[in-house]
Design a protein around this motif. Structure first.
Motif, PDB file in Angstrom:
ATOM      1  N   GLY A  33      -2.539  -0.773  -3.835  1.00  0.00           N
ATOM      2  CA  GLY A  33      -3.659   0.025  -3.119  1.00  0.00           C
ATOM      3  C   GLY A  33      -3.067   1.121  -2.748  1.00  0.00           C
ATOM      4  N   ILE A  34      -3.866   2.479  -1.874  1.00  0.00           N
ATOM      5  CA  ILE A  34      -3.254   3.215  -1.527  1.00  0.00           C
ATOM      6  C   ILE A  34      -4.322   4.145  -0.467  1.00  0.00           C
ATOM      7  N   ILE A  35      -3.120   4.793   0.298  1.00  0.00           N
ATOM      8  CA  ILE A  35      -4.487   5.144   1.324  1.00  0.00           C
ATOM      9  C   ILE A  35      -3.548   7.009   1.245  1.00  0.00           C
ATOM     10  N   ILE A  36      -5.041   7.940   0.784  1.00  0.00           N
ATOM     11  CA  ILE A  36      -4.372   9.804   1.682  1.00  0.00           C
ATOM     12  C   ILE A  36      -4.857   9.659   2.336  1.00  0.00           C
ATOM     13  N   ALA A  37      -4.184  10.624   3.445  1.00  0.00           N
ATOM     14  CA  ALA A  37      -4.716  11.578   4.690  1.00  0.00           C
ATOM     15  C   ALA A  37      -4.687  12.672   3.958  1.00  0.00           C
ATOM     16  N   THR A  38      -5.869  13.816   3.965  1.00  0.00           N
ATOM     17  CA  THR A  38      -5.371  15.280   3.289  1.00  0.00           C
ATOM     18  C   THR A  38      -6.098  15.743   4.730  1.00  0.00           C
ATOM     19  N   PRO A  39      -5.367  16.966   4.196  1.00  0.00           N
ATOM     20  CA  PRO A  39      -5.789  18.182   5.582  1.00  0.00           C
ATOM     21  C   PRO A  39      -6.868  18.797   4.920  1.00  0.00           C
ATOM     22  N   GLU A  40      -7.929  19.363   5.128  1.00  0.00           N
ATOM     23  CA  GLU A  40      -8.767  20.231   4.431  1.00  0.00           C
ATOM     24  C   GLU A  40      -7.983  21.913   4.808  1.00  0.00           C
ATOM     25  N   TYR A  41      -7.333  22.624   3.436  1.00  0.00           N
ATOM     26  CA  TYR A  41      -7.113  23.944   3.189  1.00  0.00           C
ATOM     27  C   TYR A  41      -8.681  24.722   2.316  1.00  0.00           C
ATOM     28  N   ASN A  42      -8.880  25.558   3.522  1.00  0.00           N
ATOM     29  CA  ASN A  42     -10.303  26.307   2.519  1.00  0.00           C
ATOM     30  C   ASN A  42     -11.095  25.446   2.278  1.00  0.00           C
ATOM     31  N   ARG A  43     -11.697  24.669   3.020  1.00  0.00           N
ATOM     32  CA  ARG A  43     -12.299  23.295   2.329  1.00  0.00           C
ATOM     33  C   ARG A  43     -12.287  23.763   0.705  1.00  0.00           C
ATOM     34  N   SER A  44     -11.118  22.483   0.991  1.00  0.00           N
ATOM     35  CA  SER A  44     -11.078  22.455  -0.604  1.00  0.00           C
ATOM     36  C   SER A  44      -9.738  21.304   0.059  1.00  0.00           C
ATOM     37  N   ILE A  54       0.671  -1.315   0.081  1.00  0.00           N
ATOM     38  CA  ILE A  54      -0.046  -0.217  -0.065  1.00  0.00           C
ATOM     39  C   ILE A  54       0.496   1.286  -0.010  1.00  0.00           C
ATOM     40  N   LEU A  55       0.346   1.890  -0.614  1.00  0.00           N
ATOM     41  CA  LEU A  55       1.547   3.262  -0.855  1.00  0.00           C
ATOM     42  C   LEU A  55       1.095   4.523  -0.323  1.00  0.00           C
ATOM     43  N   ALA A  56       0.888   4.849   0.593  1.00  0.00           N
ATOM     44  CA  ALA A  56       0.616   5.881   1.643  1.00  0.00           C
ATOM     45  C   ALA A  56       1.114   7.100   1.033  1.00  0.00           C
ATOM     46  N   ILE A  57      -0.377   8.314   0.564  1.00  0.00           N
ATOM     47  CA  ILE A  57       0.328  10.101   0.446  1.00  0.00           C
ATOM     48  C   ILE A  57      -0.370  10.795   0.958  1.00  0.00           C
ATOM     49  N   SER A  58      -0.246  11.818   1.918  1.00  0.00           N
ATOM     50  CA  SER A  58      -0.305  12.409   2.690  1.00  0.00           C
ATOM     51  C   SER A  58       0.207  14.068   2.171  1.00  0.00           C
ATOM     52  N   GLY A  59      -1.163  14.830   2.316  1.00  0.00           N
ATOM     53  CA  GLY A  59      -1.448  15.876   1.317  1.00  0.00           C
ATOM     54  C   GLY A  59      -0.302  16.768   2.373  1.00  0.00           C
ATOM     55  N   SER A  60      -0.208  16.882   3.467  1.00  0.00           N
ATOM     56  CA  SER A  60       0.845  17.646   4.355  1.00  0.00           C
ATOM     57  C   SER A  60       1.783  17.779   4.318  1.00  0.00           C
ATOM     58  N   LEU A  61       2.948  18.700   3.343  1.00  0.00           N
ATOM     59  CA  LEU A  61       3.819  18.825   3.880  1.00  0.00           C
ATOM     60  C   LEU A  61       4.877  19.222   5.421  1.00  0.00           C
ATOM     61  N   ILE A  95     -15.822  17.966  11.318  1.00  0.00           N
ATOM     62  CA  ILE A  95     -15.916  17.838  10.977  1.00  0.00           C
ATOM     63  C   ILE A  95     -14.677  18.671   9.872  1.00  0.00           C
ATOM     64  N   GLY A  96     -13.858  18.479  10.233  1.00  0.00           N
ATOM     65  CA  GLY A  96     -12.787  19.150   9.328  1.00  0.00           C
ATOM     66  C   GLY A  96     -12.398  17.640   7.685  1.00  0.00           C
ATOM     67  N   THR A  97     -12.455  18.095   6.528  1.00  0.00           N
ATOM     68  CA  THR A  97     -11.849  17.554   5.720  1.00  0.00           C
ATOM     69  C   THR A  97     -12.476  16.797   5.034  1.00  0.00           C
ATOM     70  N   ALA A  98     -13.972  17.128   5.577  1.00  0.00           N
ATOM     71  CA  ALA A  98     -15.368  16.493   4.883  1.00  0.00           C
ATOM     72  C   ALA A  98     -15.639  16.755   3.506  1.00  0.00           C
ATOM     73  N   VAL A  99     -14.944  18.057   3.859  1.00  0.00           N
ATOM     74  CA  VAL A  99     -15.635  18.977   1.952  1.00  0.00           C
ATOM     75  C   VAL A  99     -14.177  18.567   1.089  1.00  0.00           C
ATOM     76  N   ALA A 100     -12.689  18.573   1.738  1.00  0.00           N
ATOM     77  CA  ALA A 100     -11.891  18.239   1.258  1.00  0.00           C
ATOM     78  C   ALA A 100     -12.173  16.680   0.399  1.00  0.00           C
ATOM     79  N   GLN A 101     -12.690  15.755   1.201  1.00  0.00           N
ATOM     80  CA  GLN A 101     -12.382  14.986   0.478  1.00  0.00           C
ATOM     81  C   GLN A 101     -13.945  14.484  -0.372  1.00  0.00           C
ATOM     82  N   SER A 102     -14.790  15.356  -0.241  1.00  0.00           N
ATOM     83  CA  SER A 102     -15.388  15.187  -1.298  1.00  0.00           C
ATOM     84  C   SER A 102     -15.102  15.681  -2.776  1.00  0.00           C
ATOM     85  N   HIS A 103     -14.194  16.500  -2.339  1.00  0.00           N
ATOM     86  CA  HIS A 103     -13.803  17.479  -3.700  1.00  0.00           C
ATOM     87  C   HIS A 103     -12.687  15.890  -4.706  1.00  0.00           C
ATOM     88  N   LEU A 104     -11.844  15.466  -3.231  1.00  0.00           N
ATOM     89  CA  LEU A 104     -11.628  14.509  -4.071  1.00  0.00           C
ATOM     90  C   LEU A 104     -11.531  13.313  -4.691  1.00  0.00           C
TER      91      LEU A 104
END
Ligand code: FNR
Length: 176
Positions: free
Chosen positions: A65-76, A3-10, A112-121
Motif C-alpha cells: 500500500g501507499i501513503i501520500i502526505a502532500t502540501p497544497e500549493y496554490n490550491r492544488s 507501505i511506501l510513504a511519499i511526501s509531496g514536499s522536498l 482546511i489546507g490540502t483539501a483542494v490538493a487532495q481532491s485533485h489527487l
C-alpha cells in the motif's frame, strides 16, 4: 505489510515529510524519494526511461500500500508530486498505481489546507485506478500546532484520526 510513504514536499523540515514518516504499528514503512526524478519527458518513456523513475515504480509495485502526505500549493498538488505520478503511470499500460491501496493525507499552514490538493489527487488516482481510502479524510493543520519537538503528533484527536486512517488502509490491503 509493506507501505511506501511519499511526501509531496522536498523541503528539509517539511511537515508532510514528518507526517508520512510516522511509523504505523504492524506496518513496515519505507520512504520514497521523488526529488531526484527528472522533469517528465514523454520522449523518455520508451527510450531512456530514467533509472530514478524505474526505481520508484519498482518500489510502488513491490509495496502492499501507499501513503501520500502532500502540501497544497496554490490550491492544488505540488508539481514535484504530479511529476512523480506521471512518471510512475507511464509508459501507457504499465501504471504502477493500478489496484494499489492508497491513503491520502496532508498538512498545511491553514486549517482546511490540502483539501483542494487532495481532491485533485483523488481525481488523478481515480483515473489511475488506485484503491483510494475514502474515509477518514486527513486534512491536518495548522502545521505549527501539530507536532512536538520530537516530531510526534501532539493532539489526541489527530492521533486517533490518523490511527483510524491507517487501520482503513490496512483493511484495504487485507482485501487484496
Ligand atoms: C503554499 N501554502 C499553501 N497552503 C494552503 O493551505 N493552501 C495553498 O494553496 C498554499 N499554497 C502554497 C503555495 C506555495 C508555492 C507554497 C510554498 C506554500 C503553504 C503551505 O501549506 C506550507 O508552506 C506548508 O508548510 C507546506 O508543506 P511542507 O513543505 O511543510 O510539507
Amino acid at each position: 505489510m509493506t507501505i511506501l510513504a511519499i511526501s509531496g514536499s522536498l523541503r528539509k523540515d517539511s511537515f508532510n515529510s514528518k507526517l508520512v514518516a510516522l511509523a504505523p504499528s504492524g506496518m513496515k514503512l519505507e520512504i520514497a524519494e521523488i526529488g531526484d526524478l527528472p522533469l517528465f519527458d514523454a520522449d523518455q518513456e520508451t527510450s531512456g526511461y530514467p533509472a530514478a523513475a524505474q526505481a520508484l515504480k519498482d518500489r510502488i509495485l513491490a509495496a502492499d500500500g501507499i501513503i501520500i502526505a502532500t502540501p497544497e500549493y496554490n490550491r492544488s498538488m505540488p508539481g514535484v508530486l504530479k511529476n512523480a505520478i506521471d512518471w510512475v503511470s507511464r509508459p501507457y499500460g504499465t501504471n504502477a498505481f493500478a489496484g494499489k491501496p492508497l491513503l491520502l493525507s496532508g498538512v498545511s499552514s491553514g486549517k482546511i489546507g490540502t483539501a483542494v490538493a487532495q481532491s485533485h489527487l483523488r481525481d488523478v488516482f481515480l483515473y489511475l485506478e488506485a484503491r483510494v481510502i475514502g474515509q477518514p479524510e486527513l486534512y491536518l493543520g495548522p502545521a505549527k500546532e501539530l507536532f512536538d519537538e520530537s516530531g510526534a503528533i501532539m493532539n489526541d484527536k489527530t492521533k486517533e484520526l490518523l490511527a483510524k486512517a491507517l487501520s482503513a488502509l490496512a483493511s484495504e490491503v487485507g482485501r487484496k
